[in-house]
Design a protein around this motif. Structure first.
Motif, PDB file in Angstrom:
ATOM      1  N   SER A   1      -7.364  16.355   1.254  1.00  0.00           N
ATOM      2  CA  SER A   1      -6.275  16.064   0.310  1.00  0.00           C
ATOM      3  C   SER A   1      -6.709  16.282  -1.138  1.00  0.00           C
ATOM      4  O   SER A   1      -6.424  15.451  -2.004  1.00  0.00           O
ATOM      5  CB  SER A   1      -5.741  14.639   0.479  1.00  0.00           C
ATOM      6  N   CYS A   2      -7.393  17.389  -1.384  1.00  0.00           N
ATOM      7  CA  CYS A   2      -7.821  17.685  -2.759  1.00  0.00           C
ATOM      8  C   CYS A   2      -6.768  18.486  -3.511  1.00  0.00           C
ATOM      9  O   CYS A   2      -6.826  18.602  -4.723  1.00  0.00           O
ATOM     10  CB  CYS A   2      -9.157  18.423  -2.770  1.00  0.00           C
ATOM     11  N   TYR A   3      -5.835  19.103  -2.776  1.00  0.00           N
ATOM     12  CA  TYR A   3      -4.703  19.828  -3.356  1.00  0.00           C
ATOM     13  C   TYR A   3      -5.078  21.107  -4.102  1.00  0.00           C
ATOM     14  O   TYR A   3      -4.269  21.644  -4.852  1.00  0.00           O
ATOM     15  CB  TYR A   3      -3.853  18.917  -4.268  1.00  0.00           C
TER      16      TYR A   3
ATOM     17  N   LEU B   1      -0.420   9.355  -6.998  1.00  0.00           N
ATOM     18  CA  LEU B   1      -0.055  10.584  -6.327  1.00  0.00           C
ATOM     19  C   LEU B   1       0.934  10.321  -5.189  1.00  0.00           C
ATOM     20  O   LEU B   1       1.958  10.991  -5.069  1.00  0.00           O
ATOM     21  CB  LEU B   1      -1.308  11.268  -5.796  1.00  0.00           C
TER      22      LEU B   1
ATOM     23  N   GLY C   1       0.003   4.060   1.335  1.00  0.00           N
ATOM     24  CA  GLY C   1      -0.306   4.916   2.488  1.00  0.00           C
ATOM     25  C   GLY C   1      -1.521   5.786   2.236  1.00  0.00           C
ATOM     26  O   GLY C   1      -2.084   6.363   3.160  1.00  0.00           O
ATOM     27  N   ALA C   2      -1.907   5.911   0.983  1.00  0.00           N
ATOM     28  CA  ALA C   2      -3.091   6.678   0.571  1.00  0.00           C
ATOM     29  C   ALA C   2      -3.079   8.099   1.139  1.00  0.00           C
ATOM     30  O   ALA C   2      -2.102   8.526   1.752  1.00  0.00           O
ATOM     31  CB  ALA C   2      -4.376   5.953   0.941  1.00  0.00           C
ATOM     32  N   SER C   3      -4.168   8.829   0.933  1.00  0.00           N
ATOM     33  CA  SER C   3      -4.145  10.240   1.316  1.00  0.00           C
ATOM     34  C   SER C   3      -4.355  10.433   2.815  1.00  0.00           C
ATOM     35  O   SER C   3      -4.199  11.532   3.322  1.00  0.00           O
ATOM     36  CB  SER C   3      -5.214  11.008   0.536  1.00  0.00           C
ATOM     37  N   ILE C   4      -4.663   9.365   3.534  1.00  0.00           N
ATOM     38  CA  ILE C   4      -4.991   9.516   4.946  1.00  0.00           C
ATOM     39  C   ILE C   4      -3.918   8.894   5.848  1.00  0.00           C
ATOM     40  O   ILE C   4      -3.963   9.008   7.066  1.00  0.00           O
ATOM     41  CB  ILE C   4      -6.400   8.896   5.209  1.00  0.00           C
TER      42      ILE C   4
ATOM     43  N   TRP D   1      -3.993   3.430   8.933  1.00  0.00           N
ATOM     44  CA  TRP D   1      -2.550   3.106   8.907  1.00  0.00           C
ATOM     45  C   TRP D   1      -2.284   1.784   9.616  1.00  0.00           C
ATOM     46  O   TRP D   1      -1.541   0.937   9.113  1.00  0.00           O
ATOM     47  CB  TRP D   1      -1.744   4.239   9.539  1.00  0.00           C
TER      48      TRP D   1
ATOM     49  N   GLY E   1       0.692  -5.058   5.001  1.00  0.00           N
ATOM     50  CA  GLY E   1       1.287  -4.331   3.877  1.00  0.00           C
ATOM     51  C   GLY E   1       0.241  -3.815   2.900  1.00  0.00           C
ATOM     52  O   GLY E   1       0.537  -3.013   2.025  1.00  0.00           O
TER      53      GLY E   1
ATOM     54  N   LEU F   1      -3.255  -1.059   7.383  1.00  0.00           N
ATOM     55  CA  LEU F   1      -2.418  -1.360   6.210  1.00  0.00           C
ATOM     56  C   LEU F   1      -1.048  -1.917   6.585  1.00  0.00           C
ATOM     57  O   LEU F   1      -0.480  -2.713   5.839  1.00  0.00           O
ATOM     58  CB  LEU F   1      -2.302  -0.138   5.300  1.00  0.00           C
TER      59      LEU F   1
ATOM     60  N   ARG G   1       5.943   6.730   5.457  1.00  0.00           N
ATOM     61  CA  ARG G   1       5.130   6.809   4.238  1.00  0.00           C
ATOM     62  C   ARG G   1       6.014   6.702   2.993  1.00  0.00           C
ATOM     63  O   ARG G   1       5.720   5.967   2.056  1.00  0.00           O
ATOM     64  CB  ARG G   1       4.425   8.161   4.248  1.00  0.00           C
ATOM     65  N   HIS G   2       7.106   7.465   2.997  1.00  0.00           N
ATOM     66  CA  HIS G   2       8.004   7.425   1.835  1.00  0.00           C
ATOM     67  C   HIS G   2       8.662   6.056   1.697  1.00  0.00           C
ATOM     68  O   HIS G   2       8.872   5.567   0.580  1.00  0.00           O
ATOM     69  CB  HIS G   2       9.076   8.515   1.953  1.00  0.00           C
TER      70      HIS G   2
ATOM     71  N   ARG H   1      -4.516  17.252  -9.456  1.00  0.00           N
ATOM     72  CA  ARG H   1      -3.718  18.128  -8.599  1.00  0.00           C
ATOM     73  C   ARG H   1      -2.949  17.277  -7.598  1.00  0.00           C
ATOM     74  O   ARG H   1      -3.494  16.303  -7.122  1.00  0.00           O
ATOM     75  CB  ARG H   1      -4.638  19.091  -7.818  1.00  0.00           C
ATOM     76  N   PRO H   2      -1.766  17.605  -7.184  1.00  0.00           N
ATOM     77  CA  PRO H   2      -1.000  18.779  -7.619  1.00  0.00           C
ATOM     78  C   PRO H   2      -0.205  18.534  -8.908  1.00  0.00           C
ATOM     79  O   PRO H   2       0.315  19.481  -9.459  1.00  0.00           O
ATOM     80  CB  PRO H   2      -0.025  18.986  -6.457  1.00  0.00           C
TER      81      PRO H   2
ATOM     82  N   VAL I   1      -2.145  24.073  -5.609  1.00  0.00           N
ATOM     83  CA  VAL I   1      -1.983  24.553  -6.989  1.00  0.00           C
ATOM     84  C   VAL I   1      -2.352  26.026  -7.131  1.00  0.00           C
ATOM     85  O   VAL I   1      -1.955  26.680  -8.087  1.00  0.00           O
ATOM     86  CB  VAL I   1      -2.762  23.703  -8.024  1.00  0.00           C
TER      87      VAL I   1
ATOM     88  N   ARG J   1      10.079  13.958  -3.492  1.00  0.00           N
ATOM     89  CA  ARG J   1      10.737  14.315  -2.227  1.00  0.00           C
ATOM     90  C   ARG J   1      12.119  13.668  -2.137  1.00  0.00           C
ATOM     91  O   ARG J   1      13.073  14.296  -1.682  1.00  0.00           O
ATOM     92  CB  ARG J   1       9.907  13.855  -1.037  1.00  0.00           C
TER      93      ARG J   1
ATOM     94  N   GLU K   1       4.716  11.677  -5.210  1.00  0.00           N
ATOM     95  CA  GLU K   1       5.112  12.569  -4.137  1.00  0.00           C
ATOM     96  C   GLU K   1       6.421  12.076  -3.517  1.00  0.00           C
ATOM     97  O   GLU K   1       7.364  12.845  -3.337  1.00  0.00           O
ATOM     98  CB  GLU K   1       4.010  12.532  -3.087  1.00  0.00           C
TER      99      GLU K   1
ATOM    100  N   CYS L   1      -9.926  15.078  -8.037  1.00  0.00           N
ATOM    101  CA  CYS L   1      -8.732  15.772  -7.527  1.00  0.00           C
ATOM    102  C   CYS L   1      -7.422  15.122  -7.919  1.00  0.00           C
ATOM    103  O   CYS L   1      -6.540  15.762  -8.489  1.00  0.00           O
ATOM    104  CB  CYS L   1      -8.793  15.829  -6.013  1.00  0.00           C
ATOM    105  N   GLN L   2      -7.264  13.855  -7.576  1.00  0.00           N
ATOM    106  CA  GLN L   2      -5.896  13.381  -7.431  1.00  0.00           C
ATOM    107  C   GLN L   2      -5.170  12.987  -8.712  1.00  0.00           C
ATOM    108  O   GLN L   2      -3.947  12.846  -8.686  1.00  0.00           O
ATOM    109  CB  GLN L   2      -5.847  12.287  -6.358  1.00  0.00           C
TER     110      GLN L   2
ATOM    111  N   CYS M   1       0.843  -1.215   0.000  1.00  0.00           N
ATOM    112  CA  CYS M   1       0.000   0.000   0.000  1.00  0.00           C
ATOM    113  C   CYS M   1       0.872   1.256   0.000  1.00  0.00           C
ATOM    114  O   CYS M   1       1.935   1.300   0.609  1.00  0.00           O
ATOM    115  CB  CYS M   1      -0.886  -0.026   1.242  1.00  0.00           C
TER     116      CYS M   1
END
Lengths: 299, 207
Positions: free
Chosen positions: B79-81, A90, A48-51, B124, B131, B127, A61-62, A165-166, B85, A98, A94, A161-162, A46
């Protein structure tokens, strides 16, 4: 040999019997026609998704994303990593940006990866399936295999969105991306020209935690599609698809509406236009069935 | 006060901006905010933030530590970002908000039953177990977070949807017992443990 080969990162929701399993079904059907070979990254994890940030923090996460990169480099050298899920793409992009920008973060990441016997060489490229379609094939090439044009269908392109953006798709604007509309046109259907909710957020992961607030967003997204006379909504994102489709029933209860708007993936449209059956296109996986699209599939 | 919080207060005293710069993801950007408010106007849940992003940035600079870290605000980020932008100075606002939420959560200052905080923690922990996300266990954990009775009620409310998803082969009841997962669970656990250690040392959580 296939025309194009990629390392594939399907993501949790696309696994068999998971919430976006029909997305994967239709992607496989679409790729078969386009002669794209997707090889799953062995033992991918996974993103880590947006949450994931709240409990996971930054480096963990990275490291999760970098594990996938390292596995791809090791098992599928030279292949670009392609994600179908907007959040996977995304999250992975990201992390890549980074790590590329910070030697320290890169070193820390590799120190952690060592614990799993892996090393990231910083060679991977991360792409979304939509980028592959538009940049590696192009609309003309995508239109060639169409055997059942989707004539008579009016489709609202809900970009969300994803994938937008971004990072976004190269050459598109954040505020009014046109790629879904162009794709819809390529397949012979009519795109909704003034779909003003095309980049509205569906609430994302907060659909689970802030249900009322998210459902107010989703209501606007569906209502606008009705106002513009759409037969269905199309999206590139598994969470957008799930949220906008699944919660219509609760929105109807909450607001007294009578929503019953099908929400499909771009790949489902393509599978049908390329001659796929209802099953090939994963249309049997819709909670709200898409009768007009199924009719074309059965022709 | 948690040990971690007491240690942070002792270390940074009145310099909350410095604390954020050193410990919060992308925190070094906070001083660059020029207070235009485009972020706040662009946020889909904007009206629900007690302190919208540009206000949070000013409050950090003004040293209003408790108000910022105990705020519900950052937890409204979907998290719509949009903010990223549109920011004229290209501040990575989404990430700063995530970073602040994560830091407040870590120090034990974030509002206790804040629903997104609860869900994010469940997510978290779900997951990292294998994994990969186990969607059924995640949904059930969320339904039952307020006890058994409420859990049954929540599950019943979503019953029709759940059955529909099962019929559409998009929800697998057997995920409760096994389900998807990575093979190298041990490697993932070891690598995450190491990552947490490194992060704690980089962000001076120990001294």
């Amino acid at each position: 040999m296939a025309k194009k080969e990629y390392a594939f990162y399907p993501g949790c929701s696309s696994q068999s019997k998971a919430s976006a399993s029909n997305y994967l079904t239709s992607v496989n059907s679409m790729c078969k026609t386009l002669d794209i070979k997707l090889t799953e990254i062995p033992d991918w994890n996974c993103c880590g998704a947006s949450i994931g940030y709240a409990e996971g923090g930054e480096l963990p996460r990275h490291v999760m994303n970098a594990r996938n990169f390292a596995l791809a480099e090791q098992h599928l050298p030279g292949q670009q990593v392609v994600a179908t899920c907007a959040a996977c793409w995304l999250g992975a992009r990201e992390t890549k940006e980074r790590l590329d920008a910070s030697a320290q973060l890169m070193a820390d990441t590799n120190e952690a990866l060592k614990e799993a016997g892996l090393h990231y060489k910083a060679e991977v490229e991360i792409r979304h399936m939509v980028e592959v379609l538009i940049e590696d094939f192009g609309y003309d090439a995508l239109g060639k295999p169409v055997v059942k044009p989707l004539g008579g269908l009016k489709i609202a392109g809900y970009v969300g969105c994803q994938t937008n953006r971004p990072f976004g798709i190269a050459g598109e604007s954040f505020e009014n991306p046109m790629y879904l509309d162009k794709l819809v046109e390529t397949l012979g259907a009519e795109p909704v020209a003034n779909y003003e909710q095309k980049v509205t957020c569906c609430g994302g992961a907060l659909a689970f935690s802030e249900t009322e607030k998210s459902q107010a967003q989703i209501k606007n997204i569906v209502e606008s599609a009705y106002d513009q006379g759409a037969d269905l909504i199309v999206t590139p994102c598994p969470l957008c698809q799930a949220n906008v489709e699944i919660y219509q029933e609760q929105i109807n209860k909450r607001y007294g509406t009578k929503f019953n708007m099908p929400v499909t993936y771009y790949s489902q449209l393509m599978s049908v236009a390329y001659g796929g059956s209802t099953k090939d296109a994963g249309l049997d996986g819709q909670l709200i069935r898409a009768p007009k699209l199924e009719e074309i599939a059965k022709k | 006060m948690s040990d971690l919080n007491a240690q942070a207060v002792a270390k940074y005293r009145t310099n909350f901006l410095k604390e954020v710069e050193e410990r919060v993801e992308e925190g070094e950007w906070v001083k660059m905010c020029m207070q235009c408010g485009v972020c706040s106007g662009s946020c889909p849940l904007g009206p629900y933030w007690a302190h919208p992003p540009q206000e949070i940035f000013m409050m950090i600079r003004a040293g209003r530590r408790d108000e910022v870290l105990t705020s519900d605000s950052m937890w409204m980020c979907t998290s719509c970002y949009n903010c990223i932008v549109r920011c004229p100075r290209k501040l990575p606002i989404t990430h700063i908000m995530h970073g602040l939420a994560n830091y407040a959560h870590r120090l034990g200052l974030a509002p206790k039953n804040q629903p997104t905080r609860v869900f994010a923690t469940l997510f978290w922990n779900n997951l990292i177990r294998t994994g990969r996300v186990n969607e059924l266990k995640l949904s059930l954990a969320l339904y039952f977070k307020d006890g058994f009775k409420q859990g049954i009620q929540n599950a019943l409310n979503m019953q029709k949807t759940g059955l529909g998803l099962m019929k559409a082969k998009r929800l697998n009841p057997f995920e409760l017992f096994s389900g998807h997962g990575c093979k190298d669970k041990k490697g993932i656990a070891a690598m995450l443990k190491k990552a947490r250690e490194i992060e704690a040392s980089r962000k001076h959580f120990a001294n």
